[in-house]
Design an enzyme around this catalytic site. Structure first.
Site, PDB file in Angstrom:
ATOM      1  N   ASP A   9      33.426  46.669  27.606  1.00 40.98           N
ATOM      2  CA  ASP A   9      34.451  46.929  26.613  1.00 40.98           C
ATOM      3  C   ASP A   9      35.750  47.178  27.397  1.00 40.98           C
ATOM      4  O   ASP A   9      35.707  47.477  28.593  1.00 40.98           O
ATOM      5  CB  ASP A   9      34.045  48.157  25.791  1.00 40.98           C
ATOM      6  CG  ASP A   9      35.126  48.598  24.842  1.00 40.98           C
ATOM      7  OD1 ASP A   9      35.673  47.735  24.138  1.00 40.98           O
ATOM      8  OD2 ASP A   9      35.440  49.809  24.805  1.00 40.98           O
ATOM      9  N   LEU A  10      36.883  47.053  26.740  1.00 44.45           N
ATOM     10  CA  LEU A  10      38.168  47.235  27.451  1.00 44.45           C
ATOM     11  C   LEU A  10      38.761  48.623  27.217  1.00 44.45           C
ATOM     12  O   LEU A  10      38.858  49.443  28.131  1.00 44.45           O
ATOM     13  CB  LEU A  10      39.158  46.156  26.987  1.00 44.45           C
ATOM     14  CG  LEU A  10      40.572  46.253  27.537  1.00 44.45           C
ATOM     15  CD1 LEU A  10      40.606  46.012  29.034  1.00 44.45           C
ATOM     16  CD2 LEU A  10      41.493  45.254  26.825  1.00 44.45           C
ATOM     17  N   ASP A  11      39.126  48.882  25.936  1.00 44.47           N
ATOM     18  CA  ASP A  11      39.823  50.128  25.594  1.00 44.47           C
ATOM     19  C   ASP A  11      38.890  51.324  25.798  1.00 44.47           C
ATOM     20  O   ASP A  11      37.864  51.440  25.126  1.00 44.47           O
ATOM     21  CB  ASP A  11      40.278  50.090  24.125  1.00 44.47           C
ATOM     22  CG  ASP A  11      41.342  49.023  23.876  1.00 44.47           C
ATOM     23  OD1 ASP A  11      42.185  48.824  24.752  1.00 44.47           O
ATOM     24  OD2 ASP A  11      41.326  48.405  22.800  1.00 44.47           O
ATOM     25  N   THR A  17      43.427  52.979  27.108  1.00 42.53           N
ATOM     26  CA  THR A  17      44.267  52.607  25.964  1.00 42.53           C
ATOM     27  C   THR A  17      43.774  53.240  24.663  1.00 42.53           C
ATOM     28  O   THR A  17      44.506  53.222  23.666  1.00 42.53           O
ATOM     29  CB  THR A  17      44.296  51.079  25.806  1.00 42.53           C
ATOM     30  OG1 THR A  17      42.985  50.604  26.072  1.00 42.53           O
ATOM     31  CG2 THR A  17      45.289  50.440  26.738  1.00 42.53           C
ATOM     32  N   LYS A  45      37.321  53.938  17.156  1.00 40.54           N
ATOM     33  CA  LYS A  45      37.102  53.275  18.445  1.00 40.54           C
ATOM     34  C   LYS A  45      36.168  52.075  18.298  1.00 40.54           C
ATOM     35  O   LYS A  45      35.107  52.182  17.669  1.00 40.54           O
ATOM     36  CB  LYS A  45      36.527  54.261  19.465  1.00 40.54           C
ATOM     37  CG  LYS A  45      37.566  55.264  19.937  1.00 40.54           C
ATOM     38  CD  LYS A  45      37.017  56.097  21.073  1.00 40.54           C
ATOM     39  CE  LYS A  45      38.060  57.096  21.538  1.00 40.54           C
ATOM     40  NZ  LYS A  45      37.508  58.024  22.560  1.00 40.54           N
ATOM     41  N   ALA A 115      37.230  44.203  20.994  1.00 43.25           N
ATOM     42  CA  ALA A 115      37.682  43.901  19.632  1.00 43.25           C
ATOM     43  C   ALA A 115      39.191  43.676  19.586  1.00 43.25           C
ATOM     44  O   ALA A 115      39.728  43.224  18.575  1.00 43.25           O
ATOM     45  CB  ALA A 115      37.332  45.084  18.719  1.00 43.25           C
ATOM     46  N   LYS A 145      32.384  44.935  15.911  1.00 41.45           N
ATOM     47  CA  LYS A 145      31.329  45.864  16.309  1.00 41.45           C
ATOM     48  C   LYS A 145      31.092  46.831  15.148  1.00 41.45           C
ATOM     49  O   LYS A 145      32.066  47.233  14.528  1.00 41.45           O
ATOM     50  CB  LYS A 145      31.750  46.654  17.563  1.00 41.45           C
ATOM     51  CG  LYS A 145      32.036  45.767  18.788  1.00 41.45           C
ATOM     52  CD  LYS A 145      32.668  46.585  19.915  1.00 41.45           C
ATOM     53  CE  LYS A 145      33.088  45.704  21.066  1.00 41.45           C
ATOM     54  NZ  LYS A 145      33.769  46.422  22.154  1.00 41.45           N
TER      55      LYS A 145
HETATM   56  C1  BG6 Z   1      39.299  48.158  20.242  1.00 45.49           C
HETATM   57  C2  BG6 Z   1      39.723  49.592  20.095  1.00 45.49           C
HETATM   58  O1  BG6 Z   1      39.074  47.856  21.579  1.00 45.49           O
HETATM   59  O2  BG6 Z   1      40.321  47.282  19.756  1.00 45.49           O
HETATM   60  C3  BG6 Z   1      40.087  49.896  18.665  1.00 45.49           C
HETATM   61  O3  BG6 Z   1      38.657  50.431  20.512  1.00 45.49           O
HETATM   62  C4  BG6 Z   1      41.155  48.911  18.187  1.00 45.49           C
HETATM   63  O4  BG6 Z   1      40.561  51.225  18.584  1.00 45.49           O
HETATM   64  C5  BG6 Z   1      40.651  47.489  18.373  1.00 45.49           C
HETATM   65  O5  BG6 Z   1      41.443  49.129  16.821  1.00 45.49           O
HETATM   66  C6  BG6 Z   1      41.659  46.445  17.940  1.00 45.49           C
HETATM   67  O6  BG6 Z   1      42.751  46.484  18.820  1.00 45.49           O
HETATM   68  P1  BG6 Z   1      44.114  45.695  18.618  1.00 45.49           P
HETATM   69  O7  BG6 Z   1      44.748  45.796  19.988  1.00 45.49           O
HETATM   70  O8  BG6 Z   1      43.752  44.293  18.262  1.00 45.49           O
HETATM   71  O9  BG6 Z   1      44.858  46.384  17.561  1.00 45.49           O
HETATM   72 MG    MG Z   2      36.375  51.163  23.680  1.00 48.10          MG
END
Ligand code: BG6
Ligand code: MG
Length: 215
Positions: A9-11, A17, A45, A115, A145
Site C-alpha cells: 500500500d502507499l499512503d 500521506t 484509510k 486506492a 478495498k
Molecule cells: C488511499 C488512502 O491510499 O487513497 C485513502 O488510504 C484515500 O485515505 C485514497 O482516500 C484515495 O486517495 P486519492 O489520492 O485518490 O484521493
Molecule cells: Mg494506507
C-alpha cells in the site's frame, strides 16, 4: 509459504500521506462545525476519495447534493495536493528503501497497490517509482478495498500466484483486501488497528526479510 512477490500500500506504508488526507478532510469538516477525529479517520484509510466523503458526511450527519459531493471531493483533493507538492525523497518512511532493496537482492518482485489516484504524483515527488515492478493505483481499478481487485491485479501483472504474495498495509480495509485476494498480510502500524493482519510491525525501520513471521 514461499514469498515470490511483495505488494505495498502507499499512503501510510511507504509515505506518511495518511496524515495529509486527514488534515485535508479536517478542513472540510471544520466548516460544518463537527469534530472529525483521528479515530474517525481510521475508517477513511484505504477507501476511495468519494467513499471517504460519504463516510465523513455520515459521521457529521450532513446531507448534500451529488453535485456538492463532487465539488467537496475536488476541494479536498486541492488541499491534499498542496501537501503532496511539498514532498521530497526525504518523506519516504524510515527503512522502506532498504527493505525494497533487500527484496530486489533476493529476486522477490515488488508491486504497489494503492486506492489513490495521486499515487503517480507521490511516487514522482519521492523518486520511488523505480522501486516497483508494477504500479496499480486508483486509476486502474474499479472496485475499492476491501475488494481484492487492486492486489489481485498486481499479482496478475507480476505473473505471480496470489498465494505467493505478501501485502503490506496500514488500513483495516487493506488487510481485508489482501485476505480476500488469498494473500498473507503484514500490518504496518498499531496492532490495535491492523489486528486482522497475519503479523504486525510498527514500520520498516530495522525490518529484515528474514524477520518476517508468516506461515
Ligand atoms: C488511499 C488512502 O491510499 O487513497 C485513502 O488510504 C484515500 O485515505 C485514497 O482516500 C484515495 O486517495 P486519492 O489520492 O485518490 O484521493
Ligand atoms: Mg494506507
Amino acid at each position: 509459504m514461499t514469498i515470490l512477490a511483495c505488494l505495498f500500500d502507499l499512503d501510510g506504508v511507504i509515505v506518511d500521506t495518511a496524515r495529509f488526507h486527514y488534515l485535508a478532510w479536517k478542513v472540510i469538516s471544520n466548516r460544518w462545525g463537527f469534530e472529525f477525529t483521528e479515530h474517525h479517520n481510521e475508517r477513511l484509510k484505504g477507501i476511495s476519495r468519494m467513499d471517504s466523503l460519504e463516510i465523513l458526511l455520515e459521521i457529521g450527519g450532513i446531507t448534500v447534493t451529488s453535485k456538492d459531493k463532487t465539488q467537496l471531493a475536488n476541494e479536498k483533493n486541492q488541499i491534499y495536493l498542496e501537501y503532496i507538492m511539498q514532498m521530497t525523497p526525504e518523506d519516504v518512511l524510515p527503512g522502506v528503501r532498504n527493505f525494497l532493496h533487500e527484496l530486489r537482492n533476493n529476486f522477490i518482485k515488488t508491486g504497489l497497490g494503492s486506492a489513490s489516484k495521486n499515487a503517480g504524483l507521490i511516487l514522482e515527488r519521492t523518486e520511488m517509482a523505480s522501486f516497483f515492478d508494477v504500479i496499480v493505483d486508483g486509476n486502474l481499478v474499479t472496485k475499492v478495498k476491501p475488494d481484492p481487485e487492486v492486489f489481485a491485479l498486481g499479482a496478475k501483472l507480476l505473473r505471480i500466484n496470489n498465494k505467493n504474495c505478501v501485502v503490506f498495509e496500514d488500513a483495516v480495509a487493506g488487510v481485508q483486501a489482501a485476505h480476500n485476494a488469498g494473500m498473507k498480510c503484514i500490518g504496518i502500524g498499531s496492532p490495535l488497528i491492523v489486528r486482522e493482519a497475519d503479523a504486525v510491525y510498527p514500520g520498516f525501520d530495522n525490518l529484515r526479510l528474514k524477520d518476517l513471521c508468516i506461515n
